[in-house]
Design a protein around this motif. Sequence first.
Motif, PDB file in Angstrom:
ATOM      1  N   GLY A 175     -65.283  70.909  91.361  1.00 51.33           N
ATOM      2  CA  GLY A 175     -63.847  70.876  91.618  1.00 51.33           C
ATOM      3  C   GLY A 175     -63.134  72.198  91.442  1.00 51.33           C
ATOM      4  N   TRP A 176     -63.857  73.288  91.179  1.00 52.26           N
ATOM      5  CA  TRP A 176     -63.214  74.595  91.006  1.00 52.26           C
ATOM      6  C   TRP A 176     -62.916  75.209  92.372  1.00 52.26           C
ATOM      7  N   ARG A 177     -61.685  75.711  92.545  1.00 50.93           N
ATOM      8  CA  ARG A 177     -61.280  76.336  93.807  1.00 50.93           C
ATOM      9  C   ARG A 177     -60.480  77.603  93.518  1.00 50.93           C
ATOM     10  N   ASP A 178     -60.517  78.536  94.466  1.00 53.72           N
ATOM     11  CA  ASP A 178     -59.794  79.798  94.318  1.00 53.72           C
ATOM     12  C   ASP A 178     -58.352  79.649  94.771  1.00 53.72           C
ATOM     13  N   CYS A 179     -57.430  80.221  93.999  1.00 56.03           N
ATOM     14  CA  CYS A 179     -56.042  80.316  94.439  1.00 56.03           C
ATOM     15  C   CYS A 179     -55.995  81.180  95.691  1.00 56.03           C
ATOM     16  N   GLU A 180     -55.289  80.709  96.739  1.00 59.74           N
ATOM     17  CA  GLU A 180     -55.229  81.432  98.002  1.00 59.74           C
ATOM     18  C   GLU A 180     -54.514  82.773  97.868  1.00 59.74           C
TER      19      GLU A 180
END
Length: 263
Positions: A64-69
């Motif tokens: 569930g880890w995602r990069d801030c755009e």
Amino acid sequence: MASSSTCSSGSTTLCFQCEDSSNSVNFRNGWRLRSGKFAQLCHRCASVYEYGRFCETFHASDDGWRDCESCGKLVHCGCIVSFNTYLLLDFGGIMCTECSKKNFILARNRCLSDETPPVPTGESRLNATQTVLEPRYRPRVTELKLQNISIKPLFQKLLSASDADLALSRLVIPKKCAEAYFPPLSGPHKIPINILDTEGKEWNFHYRFWPNSRSKMYVLEGLRDYMVSKKWRAGDVVTFYRIEPGQKLVMGLRNTSAGSTNS
């Protein structure tokens, strides 16, 4: 994560995270549960939560880890602990609340401005680009070792956990910085790019963007050998410079975690 904050024996309270009950007098409220109550945390777990590092500490291996755009910082999406730390973007992706607030302030200031600023040219355009950089991207020059060369500091970035992942071997470049200082891209296909380190050694990488509906995420790929050589880790600071004239890019690294400097 533990599923309950109370012990079946009666009134004894367990820490929601570590299930420790030895220091129940000092338990503090954590996040709000779906029941409406607050997760009860021991002093250690509560301190990690209040400092904003709960997911990084206890959920680092979870999905569930995602990069801030905007800034590239990793955010644990879909987790009840961090649900209020990011916003879903209209065209896909997420943005952390810090970047969202800063973008809102910039937009509000533009709306409140009665004058249209002149279009900058030449050196004034470079200065204008630098003034819009967030404080976290403003570079320091302490690690620079090249001598007798005119060097222009461009921007810096604090390395996130995904930036320091050898399996990925890539660096997310903030969108504004990529479009201001890196070569223009006509499509999502990667292009070769040669970058110097601050000791003058040339490294061969690839530069590209990932299309995300109407947005783009810019990345520098093929960094494994550089990462191993410079011993870069999450929390270190990478800084980009430009040699003038010639427009050659230079990348330096400050190993903040080790208390030493590499480049």
